[in-house]
Design an enzyme around this catalytic site. Sequence first.
Site, PDB file in Angstrom:
ATOM      1  N   LYS A 242       1.009  -1.173  -0.178  1.00  0.00           N
ATOM      2  CA  LYS A 242       0.025   0.039  -0.065  1.00  0.00           C
ATOM      3  C   LYS A 242       1.038   1.186   0.061  1.00  0.00           C
ATOM      4  CE  LYS A 242      -3.572  -1.807   3.003  1.00  0.00           C
ATOM      5  NZ  LYS A 242      -4.779  -1.733   2.046  1.00  0.00           N
TER       6      LYS A 242
ATOM      7  N   ARG B 134     -10.533 -11.445   1.851  1.00  0.00           N
ATOM      8  CA  ARG B 134     -11.222 -12.460   1.182  1.00  0.00           C
ATOM      9  C   ARG B 134     -10.853 -13.767   1.202  1.00  0.00           C
ATOM     10  NH1 ARG B 134     -11.670  -9.052  -4.329  1.00  0.00           N
ATOM     11  NH2 ARG B 134     -11.347  -7.425  -2.524  1.00  0.00           N
TER      12      ARG B 134
END
Lengths: 472, 488
Positions: free
Chosen positions: B266, B340
Amino acid sequence: MIRVALTGHVEGDWPLALPVRLGASPPDFVTAAAADDFSGLPDTICDIFGGARRILLLGIGSTPDEQIMEGAGAKAAARTLQSSRLAIDLRGLRRRDAIACLTGAVTRAWRYDRLRTIRQEDAPKLTDVSAVTDDSDLGKRWARELAVLEALEFARDLVTEPSNTLTPCEFVARLEQIATGGLTLEVLRGDGLRRAGLAGLLAVGGGSANPPALAVLRWPGTIDAPPVAFVGKGITFDTGGISIKPADGMWDMRADMAGAAACAGAMMALSRRASPAPAIAVLALAENAVSEAAYRPSDVLRHANGTTVEVVDTDAEGRLVLMDALGMAVREKPLAIVDLATLTGSVVTALGHHMAGVFSNDDALAAAVSAAGAAVGELLWQLPIDESHRRALDSDIADLRHCSPERGQPDACHAAAFLREFVGGVPWAHLDIAGVETIAEADDRHAAGATGFGVRLLDRLVRDRFEDPGRL
Amino acid sequence: MLDVRFSASSLPASGALALLVAEGAAPSGLWQAADAATGGAISRGFASADFTGKEGTTCSILAPGGGLNRIVAAGLGKDGEISERRLEDAGGALAAALAREATVSLATDGLSGAQAAHVALGAVLRAYRFDIYRTKEKPEDKPKFAGLTVLTTDAAGANAAWAKAQAVARGIFIARDLASEPPNILTPIEMSNRIEKLSALGLAVEVLTPEDMTRLGFGALLGVAQGSANPARTVIMRWDGGRAGEAPLAFVGKGVTFDTGGISIKPAAGMEDMKWDMAGAAAVTGLMASLAVRRAPVNAVGLVGLVENMPGSNAQRPGDVVKSYSGQTIEVLNTDAEGRLVLADVLWYCQEKFAPRFMVDLATLTGAIIISLGHEHAGLFSNDDDLAAKLTAAGLASGERLWRMPMGKEYDKQIKSDIADMKNIGGRPGGSITAAQFIARFVNDKKWAHLDIAGTAWATKDHPTVPKGATGFGVRLLDRLISDHFET
């Protein structure tokens, strides 16, 4: 548009499409169907060559509905684009299923090739569909649908047209061409815009050598009631202005007038099929250009109703032209306002390319609009306008600012909260159609390019909700 | 936690007095008594401050006389429109205005005991503070508010309602504490240890280590964990308060104790927020604790997948293919879509092991949900309309609001992989929806809802019952869902 002729019998050696229910392949083709594992499930096709004519078995399942039938018709057209002709056997279908099947074929066969001067070998050739029917009343019903499909094509062509030819002025010229048979057009430009106090449209359009205009289409209908109002964003090209967009993808901004095109198309449909419902469309037409006269981030605009608006980002221009168009629509005291706009990238992040966002101040209208969309396969999903969205528009120096300067924010919700400030108490639905106005890649159901999203939806909304005088 | 007591209605002789004022309502008995005892200070104060009891407003009167330090009134809004939410918000506003007072008496005459308990809950939730790492705070900067005496004519009703409310508050504070802890302290093992301590409340806690998960085949979860020096845990909490043998409700939380994004790292700006990428797991933990504290008559399981997503030398790469516990293979194209992957294995394990009546997962899953909805609604995705409707209603009732988002096969196509059963990203368009489509492939068609809480797990400013910081979003909502529909 391809020509559709209704006929009582199968002609010549045209490719023939046969809708087939589950487990009901015609006896002549049972072997071929079995070899291809075709059983008649929806969204399947069995393409049989080698006989006297090409046969396309179109699966429609055991309980076909309009969406399944449209898909079947579209698939038949998609697979026969290289033929000049296609016959579809509609015998035995319910009338509305037959209409849906033809609708699918016509919408899938749409193409925009008027700018091509070099002949392409693989260019689509399909020009004629022969609809085989034993329903003597189908013609009347089809004429009504054809009016809508011609209007749809009008909108798709506008969305596709490049911005050097489709300027605001040229957009008006196209509207003049459809303003016949009771459909009237009124246009404000220059001083007219200034007198009406349309500060947003003047600011956004002020940076372009192609001046802005506000176009109002009116259809009187026959019912003695206030009109339903459509409001469309018609930015014929959007550079972003001083808050200029990145070069990559900017070409797509020729379609930033898709909302206005859809509203114009809907008005054309209502007039051509002689809808009893009165309707108006207010279209805000401008080019958002970069120039020495362009409006700036931090400018403050004054709406005709006195509200002051601080400009944060000149690329959020759609809501500024819409605030003026909504204000003009409110003056007509309409029953309801539905606006369509390719407004935000945020709605694409939220819903992708398969649904448009709907925001509303009226649950019944939102439900009616969504139902109309579902009926024609133009899907909507409702998104919220909550307190925080409005608070994000608090300005340090004006009544409100038109977007939040922060990144990663729910800009589609903010935009809706902004527009809500200009609709008075009128029931209103805002359709953010960014992401559904064009389709990147063709498939069996959809042609690539402009979809005309909204034309059929608005027509259906009027048909289902505003044509019964007892319900208004 | 703020100490709350309920006692009979009589005017205090010292300390601070809190009042609740509804617009257009006649002054209550205690209000009139206090006004008389202070020589009309309240009437004068309200008049000079134009305070009429409007929702969200407060009025503070210093040294009003009658031995009192301060009188603070909070508006309830229009009389006759008083909801649980307004009572709690008023309680929260009072707590904020009374931070300088050590002991406060709150007049609630005219309200039921249950309503009084809602005001107290609001005050408690707002008075929450995470300050264990402040070592140099000056005494004058510390809030003094520690005790709230609620003056009520219905102490029995208030105490009964409070027992339940307090249990939920404890659960919320557990969730807020966990989400607030820095990631060097709260590693997967530390979080697992803290959950094990909750067995003192009556929860049965079981822990899966990496060895257990390797044996089971949690390839998706372990793929995320392999880049970190801090080993992963899956923790299973059971509360069996319902009928013996009845299938449990299941709650599953994403617990990424820190998310660097892994190799798909990130940007530095804002990365510190990723310490609360375990807020879903924290909410599940808080919920299970509150069920145990209030001895809820329901069977429930809570499962949390705890990992740290680091770009270590053994970190998984974009392009890796992992085999999930379900047997399905996943092409990992972006290592920052890790939540996920964790949920995939834990959800499949949950439905297989417990055959629950439904599963609800909570996850700070996508930035796209913030761009879709903002910070007032979490995204709700479900394969079951009835469960979705119940969750939406519980959200409205608890003030933790949900907005349903669409799913469908068109979106599902976006996660088709060229070489595996699926890929773990579906592109920017509909980013939260494609994440939900991914998770849906691991629920084995069981009833399921997914709450994307990325926009609601952390507050960047104060709200009436939520101080700036970790919100504990999900605990109240799910406690409400259970108590409204699923208790025997």
